[in-house]
Design a protein around this motif. Sequence first.
Motif, PDB file in Angstrom:
ATOM      1  N   UNK A  50      -4.593 -14.309 -22.639  1.00 36.68           N
ATOM      2  CA  UNK A  50      -3.482 -14.188 -21.695  1.00 36.68           C
ATOM      3  C   UNK A  50      -3.996 -14.121 -20.261  1.00 36.68           C
ATOM      4  N   UNK A  51      -3.123 -14.458 -19.319  1.00 40.70           N
ATOM      5  CA  UNK A  51      -3.481 -14.365 -17.905  1.00 40.70           C
ATOM      6  C   UNK A  51      -3.603 -12.906 -17.475  1.00 40.70           C
ATOM      7  N   UNK A  52      -2.676 -12.074 -17.956  1.00 39.94           N
ATOM      8  CA  UNK A  52      -2.685 -10.643 -17.621  1.00 39.94           C
ATOM      9  C   UNK A  52      -2.148  -9.837 -18.798  1.00 39.94           C
ATOM     10  N   UNK A  53      -2.711  -8.642 -18.986  1.00 41.54           N
ATOM     11  CA  UNK A  53      -2.161  -7.641 -19.905  1.00 41.54           C
ATOM     12  C   UNK A  53      -1.991  -6.355 -19.088  1.00 41.54           C
ATOM     13  N   UNK A  54      -0.763  -6.068 -18.720  1.00 43.98           N
ATOM     14  CA  UNK A  54      -0.479  -4.988 -17.763  1.00 43.98           C
ATOM     15  C   UNK A  54       0.032  -3.745 -18.492  1.00 43.98           C
ATOM     16  N   UNK A  55      -0.728  -2.634 -18.444  1.00 42.21           N
ATOM     17  CA  UNK A  55      -0.315  -1.413 -19.142  1.00 42.21           C
ATOM     18  C   UNK A  55       0.216  -0.328 -18.199  1.00 42.21           C
ATOM     19  N   UNK A  56       1.016   0.567 -18.767  1.00 42.12           N
ATOM     20  CA  UNK A  56       1.442   1.788 -18.073  1.00 42.12           C
ATOM     21  C   UNK A  56       1.847   2.799 -19.133  1.00 42.12           C
ATOM     22  N   UNK A  57       1.563   4.075 -18.864  1.00 38.92           N
ATOM     23  CA  UNK A  57       1.992   5.098 -19.822  1.00 38.92           C
ATOM     24  C   UNK A  57       2.214   6.439 -19.134  1.00 38.92           C
ATOM     25  N   UNK A  58       3.103   7.224 -19.757  1.00 36.55           N
ATOM     26  CA  UNK A  58       3.431   8.586 -19.329  1.00 36.55           C
ATOM     27  C   UNK A  58       3.258   9.510 -20.525  1.00 36.55           C
ATOM     28  N   UNK A  59       2.527  10.603 -20.334  1.00 38.34           N
ATOM     29  CA  UNK A  59       2.293  11.535 -21.435  1.00 38.34           C
ATOM     30  C   UNK A  59       2.370  12.967 -20.910  1.00 38.34           C
ATOM     31  N   UNK A  60       3.003  13.835 -21.693  1.00 36.62           N
ATOM     32  CA  UNK A  60       3.068  15.251 -21.355  1.00 36.62           C
ATOM     33  C   UNK A  60       4.476  15.709 -21.027  1.00 36.62           C
ATOM     34  N   UNK A  61       4.727  17.008 -21.225  1.00 35.53           N
ATOM     35  CA  UNK A  61       6.050  17.564 -20.962  1.00 35.53           C
ATOM     36  C   UNK A  61       6.488  17.323 -19.524  1.00 35.53           C
ATOM     37  N   UNK A  62       5.543  17.426 -18.603  1.00 32.28           N
ATOM     38  CA  UNK A  62       5.841  17.223 -17.185  1.00 32.28           C
ATOM     39  C   UNK A  62       5.138  15.986 -16.640  1.00 32.28           C
ATOM     40  N   UNK A  63       4.948  15.000 -17.513  1.00 28.61           N
ATOM     41  CA  UNK A  63       4.274  13.748 -17.137  1.00 28.61           C
ATOM     42  C   UNK A  63       2.900  14.018 -16.522  1.00 28.61           C
ATOM     43  N   UNK A  64       2.157  14.941 -17.155  1.00 30.60           N
ATOM     44  CA  UNK A  64       0.844  15.302 -16.624  1.00 30.60           C
ATOM     45  C   UNK A  64      -0.110  14.106 -16.572  1.00 30.60           C
ATOM     46  N   UNK A  65       0.030  13.186 -17.509  1.00 30.49           N
ATOM     47  CA  UNK A  65      -0.841  12.006 -17.541  1.00 30.49           C
ATOM     48  C   UNK A  65      -0.009  10.775 -17.200  1.00 30.49           C
ATOM     49  N   UNK A  66      -0.353  10.130 -16.094  1.00 28.42           N
ATOM     50  CA  UNK A  66       0.333   8.917 -15.648  1.00 28.42           C
ATOM     51  C   UNK A  66      -0.731   7.882 -15.297  1.00 28.42           C
ATOM     52  N   UNK A  67      -0.688   6.760 -15.974  1.00 29.49           N
ATOM     53  CA  UNK A  67      -1.691   5.729 -15.725  1.00 29.49           C
ATOM     54  C   UNK A  67      -1.028   4.347 -15.715  1.00 29.49           C
ATOM     55  N   UNK A  68      -1.621   3.446 -14.947  1.00 30.96           N
ATOM     56  CA  UNK A  68      -1.156   2.060 -14.936  1.00 30.96           C
ATOM     57  C   UNK A  68      -2.279   1.173 -14.423  1.00 30.96           C
ATOM     58  N   UNK A  69      -2.139  -0.117 -14.636  1.00 31.82           N
ATOM     59  CA  UNK A  69      -3.058  -1.102 -14.067  1.00 31.82           C
ATOM     60  C   UNK A  69      -2.272  -2.371 -13.780  1.00 31.82           C
ATOM     61  N   UNK A  70      -2.607  -3.035 -12.676  1.00 23.52           N
ATOM     62  CA  UNK A  70      -1.990  -4.333 -12.373  1.00 23.52           C
ATOM     63  C   UNK A  70      -2.731  -5.476 -13.061  1.00 23.52           C
ATOM     64  N   UNK A  71      -3.904  -5.194 -13.594  1.00 22.20           N
ATOM     65  CA  UNK A  71      -4.704  -6.167 -14.350  1.00 22.20           C
ATOM     66  C   UNK A  71      -4.793  -7.524 -13.651  1.00 22.20           C
ATOM     67  N   UNK A  72      -5.112  -7.488 -12.372  1.00 20.41           N
ATOM     68  CA  UNK A  72      -5.335  -8.738 -11.654  1.00 20.41           C
ATOM     69  C   UNK A  72      -4.133  -9.285 -10.910  1.00 20.41           C
ATOM     70  N   UNK A  73      -2.948  -8.769 -11.186  1.00 17.68           N
ATOM     71  CA  UNK A  73      -1.775  -9.169 -10.410  1.00 17.68           C
ATOM     72  C   UNK A  73      -1.869  -8.507  -9.024  1.00 17.68           C
ATOM     73  N   UNK A  74      -1.166  -9.033  -8.016  1.00 13.85           N
ATOM     74  CA  UNK A  74      -1.185  -8.396  -6.695  1.00 13.85           C
ATOM     75  C   UNK A  74      -0.814  -6.914  -6.785  1.00 13.85           C
ATOM     76  N   UNK A  75      -1.494  -6.101  -5.999  1.00 15.23           N
ATOM     77  CA  UNK A  75      -1.322  -4.649  -6.067  1.00 15.23           C
ATOM     78  C   UNK A  75       0.144  -4.233  -5.930  1.00 15.23           C
TER      79      UNK A  75
END
Length: 216
Positions: A50-75
């Motif tokens: 694929x050209x891009x595989x773009x992930x994002x996730x939220x974990x925790x009662x108060x969203x303590x863990x928040x992560x994402x990546x643009x995986x090469x797409x414009x910021x």
Amino acid sequence: MILEYKTLLQYGQAEEIINKSRFIGYAKPVTSEDEALEFIEEIRKKHKDATHNVPAYLIGENNEIQRYSDDGEPSGTAGIPILDMLKKEEIKNSVIVVTRYFGGIKLGTGGLVRAYTKAAKAAVREAKIVDKILYDLFLIRIDYTLYGKVQNEIIGGNYIIKGTTYDDKVNIFVYSKPSDSNLLKSKVTDMTRGTAFIEEKDSVYLTFHNGKLIDN
């Protein structure tokens, strides 16, 4: 423990074709960052061309863990819109990956934001948003002569009967919202003149979809 939160019921997948680009959204409930990362890697391996595989996730009662990546797409055009969608919908403990196969037509900044958001929302619809509501689980142990009266009170109140077993007594397992638990104990105690054995066994989250209990 928070009293209530939203999450996803199951794995979901959906596809959108936007200006000849193929966007495939994947969504899944998770309980840890390791589980989210494992799912992301699984999708990347599945779509390594694929050209891009773009992930994002939220974990925790108060969203303590928040992560994402643009995986090469414009910021700011891919991962953040997906993460923002999860926040706006108040969906916790979930991971989304949107895979893109470029179709030859550039979408521009706004077009990318809309495309990734649309694919993520489509995957979430397939995964189904559910409410997790905290309940206390009680064991109520009573004489057989009191069974009908107590059962009717439970059914008529804001409670859920998990199940009933029988030995020399009747054992009723009842879910109660924490705000109603003291009232339940008081009512059963009064109704049985103090002869009922009442024990809090656990606190658990029950799953509701569109207001309907789907597990207990």
